[in-house]
Design an enzyme around this catalytic site. Structure first.
Site, PDB file in Angstrom:
ATOM      1  N   GLY A 169      48.880  61.869  22.826  1.00 18.91           N
ATOM      2  CA  GLY A 169      48.300  60.608  23.273  1.00 18.91           C
ATOM      3  C   GLY A 169      49.362  59.523  23.325  1.00 18.91           C
ATOM      4  O   GLY A 169      50.449  59.706  23.881  1.00 18.91           O
ATOM      5  N   GLY A 170      49.064  58.401  22.714  1.00 16.60           N
ATOM      6  CA  GLY A 170      49.964  57.247  22.752  1.00 16.60           C
ATOM      7  C   GLY A 170      51.331  57.522  22.166  1.00 16.60           C
ATOM      8  O   GLY A 170      52.302  56.820  22.482  1.00 16.60           O
ATOM      9  N   GLY A 404      78.625  69.212  50.225  1.00 21.47           N
ATOM     10  CA  GLY A 404      78.180  67.961  49.622  1.00 21.47           C
ATOM     11  C   GLY A 404      78.401  67.960  48.113  1.00 21.47           C
ATOM     12  O   GLY A 404      78.605  66.907  47.505  1.00 21.47           O
ATOM     13  N   ALA A 405      78.353  69.147  47.526  1.00 20.39           N
ATOM     14  CA  ALA A 405      78.532  69.225  46.070  1.00 20.39           C
ATOM     15  C   ALA A 405      79.947  68.800  45.676  1.00 20.39           C
ATOM     16  O   ALA A 405      80.166  68.277  44.584  1.00 20.39           O
ATOM     17  CB  ALA A 405      78.225  70.628  45.580  1.00 20.39           C
TER      18      ALA A 405
HETATM   19  C1  HXC Z   1      42.780  58.092  12.560  1.00 20.56           C
HETATM   20  C2  HXC Z   1      43.458  60.229  12.149  1.00 20.56           C
HETATM   21  C3  HXC Z   1      43.867  60.367  13.494  1.00 20.56           C
HETATM   22  C4  HXC Z   1      43.704  59.263  14.350  1.00 20.56           C
HETATM   23  C5  HXC Z   1      44.283  62.195  12.481  1.00 20.56           C
HETATM   24  N1  HXC Z   1      43.721  61.398  11.572  1.00 20.56           N
HETATM   25  N2  HXC Z   1      44.370  61.592  13.663  1.00 20.56           N
HETATM   26  N3  HXC Z   1      42.911  59.095  11.691  1.00 20.56           N
HETATM   27  N4  HXC Z   1      43.162  58.143  13.847  1.00 20.56           N
HETATM   28  N5  HXC Z   1      44.103  59.310  15.625  1.00 20.56           N
HETATM   29  C6  HXC Z   1      43.475  61.696  10.180  1.00 20.56           C
HETATM   30  C7  HXC Z   1      42.340  62.686   9.973  1.00 20.56           C
HETATM   31  O1  HXC Z   1      41.122  62.020   9.924  1.00 20.56           O
HETATM   32  C8  HXC Z   1      42.728  63.309   8.638  1.00 20.56           C
HETATM   33  O2  HXC Z   1      42.370  62.419   7.612  1.00 20.56           O
HETATM   34  C9  HXC Z   1      44.225  63.307   8.673  1.00 20.56           C
HETATM   35  O3  HXC Z   1      44.606  62.357   9.651  1.00 20.56           O
HETATM   36  C10 HXC Z   1      44.804  64.645   9.076  1.00 20.56           C
HETATM   37  O4  HXC Z   1      44.163  65.075  10.255  1.00 20.56           O
HETATM   38  P1  HXC Z   1      43.586  66.549  10.426  1.00 20.56           P
HETATM   39  O5  HXC Z   1      42.787  66.545  11.657  1.00 20.56           O
HETATM   40  O6  HXC Z   1      42.964  67.006   9.144  1.00 20.56           O
HETATM   41  O7  HXC Z   1      44.948  67.353  10.602  1.00 20.56           O
HETATM   42  P2  HXC Z   1      45.262  68.575  11.562  1.00 20.56           P
HETATM   43  O8  HXC Z   1      44.176  69.608  11.437  1.00 20.56           O
HETATM   44  O9  HXC Z   1      46.633  68.972  11.257  1.00 20.56           O
HETATM   45  O10 HXC Z   1      45.207  68.004  13.032  1.00 20.56           O
HETATM   46  C11 HXC Z   1      46.137  67.039  13.444  1.00 20.56           C
HETATM   47  C12 HXC Z   1      45.740  66.446  14.827  1.00 20.56           C
HETATM   48  C13 HXC Z   1      44.268  65.995  14.743  1.00 20.56           C
HETATM   49  C14 HXC Z   1      45.904  67.542  15.884  1.00 20.56           C
HETATM   50  C15 HXC Z   1      46.705  65.336  15.128  1.00 20.56           C
HETATM   51  O11 HXC Z   1      44.102  65.171  13.596  1.00 20.56           O
HETATM   52  C16 HXC Z   1      43.853  65.232  15.949  1.00 20.56           C
HETATM   53  O12 HXC Z   1      43.524  65.846  16.987  1.00 20.56           O
HETATM   54  N6  HXC Z   1      43.781  63.918  15.823  1.00 20.56           N
HETATM   55  C17 HXC Z   1      43.290  63.066  16.858  1.00 20.56           C
HETATM   56  C18 HXC Z   1      44.254  62.992  18.000  1.00 20.56           C
HETATM   57  C19 HXC Z   1      43.820  61.996  18.993  1.00 20.56           C
HETATM   58  O13 HXC Z   1      42.916  62.254  19.805  1.00 20.56           O
HETATM   59  N7  HXC Z   1      44.372  60.765  18.921  1.00 20.56           N
HETATM   60  C20 HXC Z   1      44.020  59.677  19.739  1.00 20.56           C
HETATM   61  C21 HXC Z   1      44.777  59.896  21.015  1.00 20.56           C
HETATM   62  S1  HXC Z   1      44.396  58.643  22.164  1.00 20.56           S
HETATM   63  P3  HXC Z   1      42.032  62.903   6.135  1.00 20.56           P
HETATM   64  O14 HXC Z   1      41.566  61.664   5.439  1.00 20.56           O
HETATM   65  O15 HXC Z   1      40.992  63.962   6.279  1.00 20.56           O
HETATM   66  O16 HXC Z   1      43.317  63.435   5.585  1.00 20.56           O
HETATM   67  C22 HXC Z   1      45.715  57.737  22.132  1.00 20.56           C
HETATM   68  C23 HXC Z   1      45.646  56.695  23.190  1.00 20.56           C
HETATM   69  C24 HXC Z   1      46.764  55.725  23.077  1.00 20.56           C
HETATM   70  O17 HXC Z   1      46.606  57.911  21.392  1.00 20.56           O
HETATM   71  C25 HXC Z   1      47.301  55.446  24.424  1.00 20.56           C
HETATM   72  C26 HXC Z   1      48.339  54.392  24.377  1.00 20.56           C
HETATM   73  C27 HXC Z   1      49.184  54.454  25.596  1.00 20.56           C
END
Ligand code: HXC
Length: 510
Positions: A169-170, A404-405
C-alpha cells in the site's frame, strides 16, 4: 534528581521494548531482526542517537486512545557508518505492524528534513503494514508528506531503502522515490495491492512471494536493486555500499586508502578478447582487473544482465562502471538494459561520480517485442542520460561499437572526455555480413563476390583506426594498460568544469 534519572531510564526501557517481548519473539521466529537490532547492525557500535523515542499517536478512533506505545512504530535518528554520518529510520513491526500514523510520519519527516539540511544520506528500513487503518486520512496525508520530502531530496542526498518485511500500500511509493532499494529473500515483499485484492479484482491467485518477493523485483520488475539471504547479510552489504557513496551532491566522492598501484600493467587483458568476434567473454573481468582491489558493488545484477552497472574505486575514489556484457545476448542494448543503465548514469551524474564506460555492443535489439515495448523511448533514456551528464566520462571500446549504440555508449560526440579503444575494437555502422548484404544486394547470388566484399569491409571498418583517424577515439591503447590510462584520465579530469544551459528541469523521455 536521581529519581528523575531513574524514571528516564525506565521510560527508555519501556520504549525500547516496542510492542513487547511476545511480538519481538514472533519477529525473531520469522527470521527477522527488530528495528533497533537492525539499526545497531547497520551503524558503528555505540554511534546511534535516537530522536523522538517518546512520541505517541494522537488517534481517538476505534479505542486507539487506550493503545499507545512510545515511538509509535518507527525508530528514528542518526549514527555513523565507518565514521561517516547518516540518518536512519526503521519501521518497528512489533508496534501496530509498523503502520504509518500522522505522528509516525512526522518522526520520519523530521529526519528527512535534517538529512537534507545537513547534506547527509538517509536510510529507510521498511517492515510495515501500510497506512494505520484507524487513522484514515491523517495516515494518507502522512504518506504524502514523506513522498514530498523524498522528491525534494532526490539528487541532493543519497536515499536508500531496505525492505525487510511486508511493504504494501502506501509504503511502496517512498522506496520507489529513493535511489536504491534492497530486499531480503523470503521475508520481504512489496506490492501496491496484496494477493486478496488481486484475487477479487483480477481473479488471479498468487502468493505474496509470487506477487512481490525479492526474486520478482530483482529479476522481473527491476523495482529492487539487489537482494540478500537474511537481515545480517543485507545490513553488512549496506555498510559496504554506503562506503562508495558521497554524503551529498556537494560533498564529492569518498576517498578510501588504496593499495593497488595505478600503473601496474595487467598482461591477462591482452588475451581477454577471443579471436572469433562472435565468442563471448566476461566484461566483469575487466572491471575486477582495473578497479582498486577488484572491489565492485554491482547494482541490479539479476536484471537486464546484458549490461553491467555498479560502483568501484580508482586510486581510492568512487567511480561508476557501465559495461555491455557480451556473455548475455551478445551485450545488445534493449529496453530493459537501456533503462537500467540510464538510471545509473543519472545517479552518478547527480552525485558527481565519474562514469567509466566499457563498450562491446552489437547494436540495439531488433524485433516487434522491442519496438512495441517502446525501445525508441527507452533507448533514448540512456542516450539522454549520457548526453546530459557533465561528470568526467571515460570510455573504452574493447570490441564492437556498432550503429546507434556506438553513439549512445558515452561516445566522443556525447561529450565523452577521454575515449580509448583497444586494438581489437570494431567501430562501424554494423557488422560485415549485414553491411555487405545491404550495399551489395545485387550480388547476393555470387558467393565469391560477397566473400570478397565482406573481407574488404572487415579490413576497412572493423578496427579502431578509422575512428582514430578522425579523432573520435583519442588513442588506441594496449589492453594491459587500461587501469593506468583510466587512473591518469580521472586525475586529469578532477578539475573538469562543464555546465548545461539553464533550465527549470529537463524533459527526459520517461
Ligand atoms: C493498523 C495494523 C496494520 C495497519 C497490521 N496491523 N497492519 N494496524 N493498521 N495497516 C497490526 C495488526 O492489527 C496486528 O496487531 C499487528 O499489526 C501485526 O499484524 P498481523 O496481521 O498479525 O501480522 P501478519 O500476519 O504478519 O500480517 C502482516 C500484514 C497484515 C500482511 C502486513 O497485517 C496486513 O495485511 N495488514 C494490512 C495491510 C493493509 O491493507 N494496509 C493498508 C494499506 S492501504 P496486533 O495488536 O494483533 O499485534 C494504504 C493506503 C495508503 O496503505 C496510500 C497512500 C498513498
Amino acid at each position: 534528581m536521581r529519581e528523575v534519572i531513574e524514571e528516564l531510564e525506565e521510560r527508555r526501557r519501556i520504549a525500547r521494548l516496542g510492542g513487547g517481548e511476545k511480538r519481538i519473539e514472533a519477529q525473531h521466529a520469522r527470521g527477522k531482526l527488530t528495528a533497533r537490532e537492525r539499526i545497531e547492525l547497520l551503524l558503528d557500535e555505540g554511534s546511534f542517537e535516537e530522536y523522538d523515542m517518546f512520541v505517541e499517536h494522537d488517534c481517538h478512533e476505534f479505542g486507539m486512545e487506550d493503545q499507545k506505545i512510545p515511538g509509535d512504530g518507527v525508530v528514528t535518528g542518526w549514527g555513523t557508518v565507518n565514521g561517516r554520518a547518516i540518518y536512519v529510520f526503521a519501521k518497528d513491526f512489533t508496534v501496530f505492524g509498523g503502520s504509518l500514523s500522522k505522528s509516525h510520519a512526522q518522526k520520519i519527516n523530521k529526519v528527512q528534513d535534517m538529512a537534507l539540511r545537513n547534506g547527509l544520506p538517509i536510510i529507510g528500513i521498511l517492515d510495515a503494514g501500510g497506512a494505520r487503518i484507524q487513522e484514515g486520512v491523517d495516515a494518507l496525508g502522512g504518506y504524502a508528506e514523506v513522498f514530498q520530502r523524498n522528491t525534494l531530496a532526490s539528487g541532493v542526498i543519497p536515499q536508500i531503502t531496505m525492505v525487510m518485511g511486508p511493504c504494501a500500500g502506501g509504503d511502496v511509493y517512498s522506496p520507489a522515490l529513493t535511489d536504491f532499494i534492497f530486499m531480503v529473500r523470503n521475508s520481504s515483499y512489496m506490492f501496491v495491492t496484496g494477493p486478496d485484492v488481486v484475487k477479487t479484482v483480477t481473479n488471479e491467485e498468487v502468493t505474496a512471494e509470487e506477487l512481490g518477493g525479492a526474486k520478482v523485483h530483482t529479476t522481473k520488475s527491476s523495482v529492487a536493486d539487489g537482494a540478500y539471504d537474511n537481515d545480517i547479510e543485507a545490513l553488512t552489504e549496506l555498510r559496504r555500499f554506503i562506503d562508495f557513496l558521497p554524503q551529498s551532491n556537494q560533498s564529492g566522492v569518498p576517498v578510501l586508502p588504496s593499495h593497488e598501484p595505478a600503473d601496474k600493467p595487467d598482461l591477462s587483458l591482452d588475451t581477454l578478447i577471443p579471436s572469433n568476434p562472435n565468442m563471448p567473454y566476461d566484461i566483469k573481468e575487466i572491471i575486477y582487473k582495473v578497479s582498486d582491489e577488484g572491489d565492485f558493488f554491482e547494482i541490479q545484477q539479476d536484471f537486464a544482465k546484458n549490461i553491467v552497472v555498479g560502483f568501484g574505486r580508482m586510486e581510492g575514489s568512487t567511480v561508476g562502471f557501465v559495461a555491455n556484457q557480451p556473455m548475455v545476448l551478445a551485450g545488445v542494448l534493449d529496453s530493459d538494459s537501456s533503462r537500467k543503465a540510464a538510471r545509473f548514469v543519472r545517479f552518478c551524474d547527480a552525485f558527481e561520480i565519474p562514469v567509466v564506460t566499457l563498450v562491446d555492443v552489437p547494436g540495439f535489439l531488433p524485433g516487434t517485442a522491442q519496438e512495441y515495448g517502446g525501445l525508441i523511448k527507452h533507448g533514448a533514456k540512456l542516450l539522454f542520460a549520457y548526453a546530459e551528464a557533465t561528470v568526467p566520462k571515460i570510455t573504452i571500446i574493447t570490441r564492437k561499437a556498432y550503429g546507434g549504440a556506438y553513439d549512445v555508449m558515452a561516445s566522443k560526440h556525447l561529450r565523452g572526455d577521454v575515449n580509448y579503444a583497444w586494438p581489437t575494437a570494431e567501430i562501424a555502422v554494423m557488422g560485415a555480413k549485414g553491411a555487405v548484404e545491404i550495399i551489395f544486394r545485387k550480388s547476393l547470388d555470387d558467393p565469391e563476390e560477397i566473400e570478397k566484399r565482406t573481407k574488404e569491409y572487415e579490413d576497412r571498418f572493423l578496427n579502431p583506426f578509422v575512428a582514430a583517424e578522425r579523432g573520435y577515439i583519442d588513442e588506441v591503447i594496449q589492453p594491459r594498460n587500461t587501469r593506468m590510462r583510466i587512473c591518469r584520465a580521472l586525475a586529469l579530469l578532477k578539475g573538469k568544469q562543464l555546465d548545461n544551459p539553464w533550465k527549470k528541469h529537463d524533459n527526459i523521455p520517461l
